[in-house]
Design a protein around this motif. Structure first.
Motif, PDB file in Angstrom:
ATOM      1  N   GLY A  28       0.745  -1.196   0.050  1.00  0.00           N
ATOM      2  CA  GLY A  28       0.049   0.008   0.097  1.00  0.00           C
ATOM      3  C   GLY A  28       0.995   1.160   0.121  1.00  0.00           C
ATOM      4  N   SER A  29       1.824   1.325   0.796  1.00  0.00           N
ATOM      5  CA  SER A  29       2.841   2.651   0.867  1.00  0.00           C
ATOM      6  C   SER A  29       3.482   2.485  -0.434  1.00  0.00           C
ATOM      7  N   GLY A  30       4.102   1.397  -1.102  1.00  0.00           N
ATOM      8  CA  GLY A  30       4.461   1.866  -2.477  1.00  0.00           C
ATOM      9  C   GLY A  30       3.614   2.128  -3.572  1.00  0.00           C
ATOM     10  N   LEU A  31       2.706   1.774  -3.364  1.00  0.00           N
ATOM     11  CA  LEU A  31       1.547   2.204  -4.579  1.00  0.00           C
ATOM     12  C   LEU A  31       1.261   3.482  -4.295  1.00  0.00           C
ATOM     13  N   PHE A  32       1.112   3.995  -3.069  1.00  0.00           N
ATOM     14  CA  PHE A  32       0.872   5.322  -2.811  1.00  0.00           C
ATOM     15  C   PHE A  32       1.953   6.410  -3.148  1.00  0.00           C
ATOM     16  N   THR A  40      -7.836   3.898  -5.019  1.00  0.00           N
ATOM     17  CA  THR A  40      -7.265   2.551  -5.754  1.00  0.00           C
ATOM     18  C   THR A  40      -6.638   1.783  -4.712  1.00  0.00           C
ATOM     19  N   VAL A  41      -5.710   2.569  -4.176  1.00  0.00           N
ATOM     20  CA  VAL A  41      -4.910   1.557  -3.275  1.00  0.00           C
ATOM     21  C   VAL A  41      -5.832   0.908  -2.177  1.00  0.00           C
ATOM     22  N   PHE A  42      -6.882   1.486  -1.809  1.00  0.00           N
ATOM     23  CA  PHE A  42      -7.768   0.838  -0.591  1.00  0.00           C
ATOM     24  C   PHE A  42      -8.333  -0.316  -1.320  1.00  0.00           C
ATOM     25  N   THR A  43      -9.114   0.060  -2.552  1.00  0.00           N
ATOM     26  CA  THR A  43      -9.658  -0.817  -3.249  1.00  0.00           C
ATOM     27  C   THR A  43      -8.921  -2.203  -3.451  1.00  0.00           C
ATOM     28  N   LEU A  44      -7.846  -1.929  -3.810  1.00  0.00           N
ATOM     29  CA  LEU A  44      -6.673  -3.159  -4.218  1.00  0.00           C
ATOM     30  C   LEU A  44      -6.435  -3.855  -2.824  1.00  0.00           C
ATOM     31  N   LEU A  45      -6.401  -3.217  -1.768  1.00  0.00           N
ATOM     32  CA  LEU A  45      -5.927  -3.923  -0.715  1.00  0.00           C
ATOM     33  C   LEU A  45      -7.082  -4.633   0.033  1.00  0.00           C
ATOM     34  N   GLY A  46      -8.379  -3.873  -0.340  1.00  0.00           N
ATOM     35  CA  GLY A  46      -9.617  -4.418   0.129  1.00  0.00           C
ATOM     36  C   GLY A  46      -9.885  -5.861  -0.456  1.00  0.00           C
ATOM     37  N   GLY A  47      -9.569  -5.821  -1.536  1.00  0.00           N
ATOM     38  CA  GLY A  47      -9.801  -6.886  -2.607  1.00  0.00           C
ATOM     39  C   GLY A  47      -8.858  -8.211  -2.161  1.00  0.00           C
ATOM     40  N   LEU A  48      -7.575  -7.721  -1.767  1.00  0.00           N
ATOM     41  CA  LEU A  48      -6.691  -8.667  -1.228  1.00  0.00           C
ATOM     42  C   LEU A  48      -7.126  -9.327   0.093  1.00  0.00           C
ATOM     43  N   GLY A  49      -7.702  -8.448   0.832  1.00  0.00           N
ATOM     44  CA  GLY A  49      -8.112  -9.009   2.041  1.00  0.00           C
ATOM     45  C   GLY A  49      -9.274  -9.828   1.949  1.00  0.00           C
TER      46      GLY A  49
END
Length: 79
Positions: A28-32, A40-49
């Motif tokens: 998440g930090s790298g993407l930001f 978009t970062v939150f959506t991606l990390l939520g999907g991974l979760g």
């Protein structure tokens, strides 16, 4: 008669949880920092979760829970 192998119980421990947490935070930090919008970062990390939770539920014997959620999703998509 050969002995059966022991079932895989308790393989996901606190060390694994810590490693996964650090990986998610780093990703998440790298993407930001690379300029990806925060939503978009939150959506991606939520999907991974969600994928991780579904995997743990399926492996942990939560097949009934998975089938109920899948049935609800299919019924919801039909409306």
């Amino acid at each position: 008669m050969a002995a059966e192998p022991a079932p895989a119980v308790g393989r996901f421990g606190p060390t694994h949880a810590l490693i996964l947490l650090l990986c998610v935070l780093t990703l998440g930090s790298g993407l930001f920092l690379a300029g990806t919008p925060l939503d978009t970062v939150f959506t991606l990390l939520g999907g991974l979760g969600a994928i991780g939770a579904a995997t743990l539920a399926a492996v942990g014997g939560g097949r009934r829970l998975i089938s109920v959620l899948a049935e609800a999703a299919v019924r919801g998509a039909g409306k």
